[in-house]
Design a protein around this motif. Structure first.
Motif, mmCIF file in Angstrom:
data_model
loop_
_atom_site.group_PDB
_atom_site.id
_atom_site.type_symbol
_atom_site.label_atom_id
_atom_site.label_comp_id
_atom_site.label_asym_id
_atom_site.label_seq_id
_atom_site.Cartn_x
_atom_site.Cartn_y
_atom_site.Cartn_z
ATOM 1 N N UNK A 1 0.905 -1.103 0.173
ATOM 2 C CA UNK A 1 0.071 0.012 -0.107
ATOM 3 C C UNK A 1 0.813 1.242 -0.012
ATOM 4 N N UNK A 2 0.355 2.284 -0.518
ATOM 5 C CA UNK A 2 1.202 3.647 -0.434
ATOM 6 C C UNK A 2 0.935 4.420 0.701
ATOM 7 N N UNK A 3 1.660 4.770 1.531
ATOM 8 C CA UNK A 3 1.671 5.202 2.957
ATOM 9 C C UNK A 3 0.962 6.434 3.119
ATOM 10 N N UNK A 4 1.380 7.458 2.207
ATOM 11 C CA UNK A 4 0.861 8.800 2.057
ATOM 12 C C UNK A 4 -0.621 8.829 1.387
ATOM 13 N N UNK A 5 -1.070 7.854 0.846
ATOM 14 C CA UNK A 5 -2.208 8.068 0.244
ATOM 15 C C UNK A 5 -3.431 7.476 1.183
ATOM 16 N N UNK B 1 -7.811 5.955 -2.357
ATOM 17 C CA UNK B 1 -6.789 6.247 -3.334
ATOM 18 C C UNK B 1 -6.013 4.839 -3.427
#
Lengths: 516, 310
Positions: A94-98, A102
């Motif tokens: 997973x993309x942490x800042x999204x 998203x």
């Protein structure tokens, strides 16, 4: 053939190599609708590689994949997603800042170019109610606990229409209670006709969950069994290839005098967030204190603080009765404190230096290794390194090769050898057997026990509860930077109660309610 | 206060080349590639833009050529860094030096020539407004293009699927691949588009702003743009404000010289660079949070799909 027994996916003759080493060698694998099929094997047996091939991330050198009876060639994960194969990776990907939503729609070509946010969120909420996987679509990934992140990863696969769901070691980061909740979700999905591939090396959960088990060893299939056809001991033997001797702490015992004591320790993480929030503990001569906890609850920061590497925001450290709060790491080291970090290559060893140089990094100051305290005597250091390599059975071509060429198990042995070569009186080890095969694991555990028997005070921080119970004389459980309790009698405590403590229930509180 | 109007109008104009370069680098960095070659690409853009405008007697032909040259140079950077996994810092610095030297060599015969450039195009109605009219709406078309581009990028990054893919590729290329997209393709796309914008910034310098070519005429604007991306914490609007601010510093310096101040000229000419150092200092001081939150997590890290990560 009934609908439930329909074959969803079958893989035949899969071959995949990395740098000339065959991670998968002529592997066959089948998955039926409505089953939970476990892929069992040691670290490095090729389980994740096989599933990365199935989800389109790796391209195999040979072999074919059939989905619903039709042959498919996956050029990328989007091809696999298109035929209903979804993977929940070990680190979730997973993309942490999204935000959650998203992450869910990332790569979904069916979404309009200008994202209809409200509609997406509603769809996510529907799915999350249907499968009992509660998440907030607007939350950012870095704000979520590991368990929540896993739910997002599962939901993402379902959102993208997965009928085959692959989970790579999903319980490694969960407390026993969270793991049970996951199991009931997986059973529900299997009942609805999904096929679930469950990758694991923990025998108990394999026995509890699977319909069938396929064992991989060194990249090859050992066999496939129906659950109930095979015993736990037989599974273990098939997985490793020989009967496994178990090193256990034969006689848990209380330690003698306190060597290292921390009072009210408060420590920050690398991102300047509170990681340890007021912990007091003592390490005693001739005793292993096990520190249990889910990953990322402050273990690393606590260990680093105890060995003087990380500054204290508050609290006091006492080493053999002398106050050492704020003292430089060198003071700790000269007083016999040794640290074996979990991060072998980042913190423990210098990858591009050879074995002798890596040993020298911790021994250079000893009188026998230098002339006039400045010029290193490489001949003596070399002989010393060779002796360590022999004694600790580090497998290497020579002491002149860069340590990055060693396998994980040998790195760990080298690091342990280097520290134990100093005859430490206090030894702090974190995740000493992470990613090691069974043989290396036993060896490393035996060495830790031997250090204790020699009189060292040992702190063993591990996410592996089985390891904690096998080795510890006392057990402390950490949750969000606080100790949930310390037990002098780990065997009586039991895995269930430790699991509750790992999830944040202080020792005693779980029984306290009814009796108040 | 009236005397501020021409200074601020000049700030917008002289900030525009920096703006294009900054937005170009922002796109590139957001997708996870660091291109330190801005200064060289800008200079090549200036040169090719000027040459094109002169030869085709059409400023737009020159500008289009500059964009293409910027895209070609950054495509080279992408091949080295994305496909071959080369060190992005080394490749970028090489590009900066290559551009500086090559533009000086090829542009020898163009020194001293002038061209008509782009006409001013005051926006009817808006240009008559007090203050904002002369400051914002009495320029050439490309200045307005800069406003629109900034707003468009801010919207594109956060409200569209393309923007989501772009951001994700700079944060976690492996995730992007696992989600069925191609991180490599995204990195190529935005590195090249970003390079085109940098080339455009260079062309603005020669074709519109000075209407002539001189060796090293960008005078460090490429490096300033690089700092501005960090200053703006990788957000288009914040970075744009930074670009106009630096345009203002440059304009102010010229006015002060023209106004016959007693401060020696070399000291004034230092002003933009001193400000750059000051800005970088401020960023470094409050580093911890802001930068670590704003910086794309995989910035500068080469990515290979089949490489095992631990």
């Amino acid at each position: 053939m009934t609908e439930a027994e329909r074959t969803l996916v079958s893989m035949r003759g899969i071959v995949k190599s990395f740098l000339g080493v065959r991670a998968n060698d002529d592997v066959a694998f089948d998955l039926r609708a409505g089953e939970i099929h476990t892929l069992l094997g040691e670290n490095g047996a090729g389980k994740s590689t096989l599933m990365n091939v199935l989800c389109g991330l790796y391209t195999p050198e040979a072999g074919c994949i059939f989905v619903d009876g039709k042959e498919h060639f996956f050029r990328s994960p989007s091809d696999a997603i298109a035929v209903g194969i979804g993977m929940v990776h070990q680190h979730f990907l997973l993309v942490p800042v999204l935000t959650v939503w998203e992450n869910m729609i990332l790569g979904d070509r069916a979404i309009p170019s200008v994202i209809p946010r409200k509609k997406v969120c509603r769809r996510i909420e529907e799915l999350s109610t249907q499968y009992g996987l509660a998440v907030d679509p607007e939350a950012r990934i870095w704000q979520l606990s590991v368990g929540e992140q896993q739910r997002v990863a599962i939901l993402r696969a379902l959102y993208r229409g997965a009928r085959t769901l692959i989970l790579d070691e999903p319980t490694a980061v969960l407390t026993p209670q969270e793991a049970r909740a996951l199991f009931s979700t997986l059973r529900r999905m299997a009942e609805e006709g999904h096929g679930v591939v469950f990758i694991s090396h923990k025998l108990d959960e394999v026995m509890a969950l699977s319909s069938r088990v396929t064992i991989l060893r060194k990249g090859r299939v050992v066999g496939t069994w129906r659950a109930g056809e095979i015993s736990k001991a037989a599974l273990a033997e098939q997985m490793v290839g020989y009967q496994v001797p178990r090193s256990e702490n034969p006689s848990p015992r209380g330690g003698e005098e306190t060597l290292l004591e921390g009072r009210g320790l408060v420590v920050q993480s690398d991102r300047h967030l509170p990681a340890v929030r007021g912990i007091s503990l003592e390490l005693r001569r001739g005793e292993i204190l096990g520190l249990a906890g889910v990953a990322g609850n402050g273990q690393r920061e606590l260990c680093e603080a105890l060995v003087g590497l990380r500054p204290l925001e508050a609290g006091e450290l006492t080493l053999r009765g002398r106050r050492v709060t704020g003292a430089p790491p060198r003071i700790f080291q000269r007083q016999g404190v040794s640290y074996v970090p979990a991060d072998r290559m980042g913190m423990g060893l210098v990858g591009n230096m050879n074995l002798r140089e890596n040993v020298a990094l911790r021994h250079y100051w000893r009188e026998e290794f230098s002339r006039w305290k400045e010029i290193l005597r490489w001949d003596v250091l070399g002989a010393f390194t060779e002796e360590l390599v022999r004694r600790f059975r580090v497998q290497t071509l020579s002491c002149d090769v860069a340590v990055r060429t060693l396998s994980g198990g040998n790195l760990q042995k080298l690091m342990l050898a280097r520290e134990l070569g100093l005859l430490p009186s206090i030894l702090v080890v974190q995740e000493p057997t992470w990613g090691l095969d069974v043989g290396a694991t036993q060896y490393v555990r035996d060495q830790i026990l031997e250090a204790r028997n020699r009189g060292a005070a040992v702190l063993l921080a591990s996410e592996d509860l089985e390891e904690i119970f096998a080795l510890s004389d006392r057990v402390a459980v950490i949750h969000q930077g606080r100790l949930m309790g310390v037990s002098d009698n780990p065997r009586d405590l039991g895995e269930e109660r430790v699991g509750l403590m790992m999830a944040g229930t202080p020792l005693g509180a779980e029984r306290g309610e009814g009796h108040a | 206060m009236e005397y501020l109007i021409p200074i601020m109008a000049a700030a917008v104009r002289s900030g525009t080349p920096i703006l294009f370069a900054t937005l170009g680098e922002l796109l590139t960095e957001r997708v996870g590639v660091m291109n330190l070659g801005l200064e060289g690409i800008m200079l090549m853009g200036s040169l090719s833009g000027f040459w094109g405008a002169l030869v085709f007697s059409n400023p737009w032909a020159g500008i289009a050529l500059a964009v293409l040259v910027g895209m070609a140079l950054s495509a080279l950077h992408a091949v080295l860094c994305v496909s071959l996994g080369a060190n992005q810092v080394v490749s970028g610095l090489a590009l900066a030096m290559f551009g500086t030297g090559t533009s000086a060599l090829l542009g020898k015969n163009l020194v001293g020539v002038t061209i008509p450039g782009l006409p001013a195009a005051p926006l009817p109605g808006l240009a008559e407004l007090p203050w904002v009219g002369p400051i914002l709406f009495s320029h050439d078309v490309l200045v307005y293009g800069g406003f629109i581009l900034t707003a468009f990028l801010a919207w594109f990054l956060y409200f569209t699927r393309g923007g989501l893919n772009l951001r994700a590729a700079g944060e976690a290329p492996r995730v992007v691949d696992a989600a069925g997209l191609s991180a490599v393709r995204l990195r190529y796309l935005y590195t090249i588009l970003g390079g085109g914008l940098v080339g455009l910034g260079g062309a603005y310098m020669s074709v519109v702003y000075t209407k002539m070519w001189a060796e090293m005429m960008t005078a460090g604007r490429g490096w300033i743009a690089l700092a501005l991306v960090i200053f703006g914490l990788w957000h288009p609007v914040r970075s744009a404000l930074g670009a106009y601010f630096f345009g203002g510093v440059g304009a102010l310096q010229l006015r002060m010289q023209a106004g016959g101040t007693t401060v020696p000229a070399p000291l004034l000419m230092m002003l933009p660079y001193v400000m750059t150092i000051a800005v970088l200092f401020v960023i470094a001081v409050r580093k911890g949070y802001a930068v670590s939150l704003g910086a794309p997590r995989s910035l500068g890290v080469p990515y290979h799909r089949e490489e095992r990560d631990g």
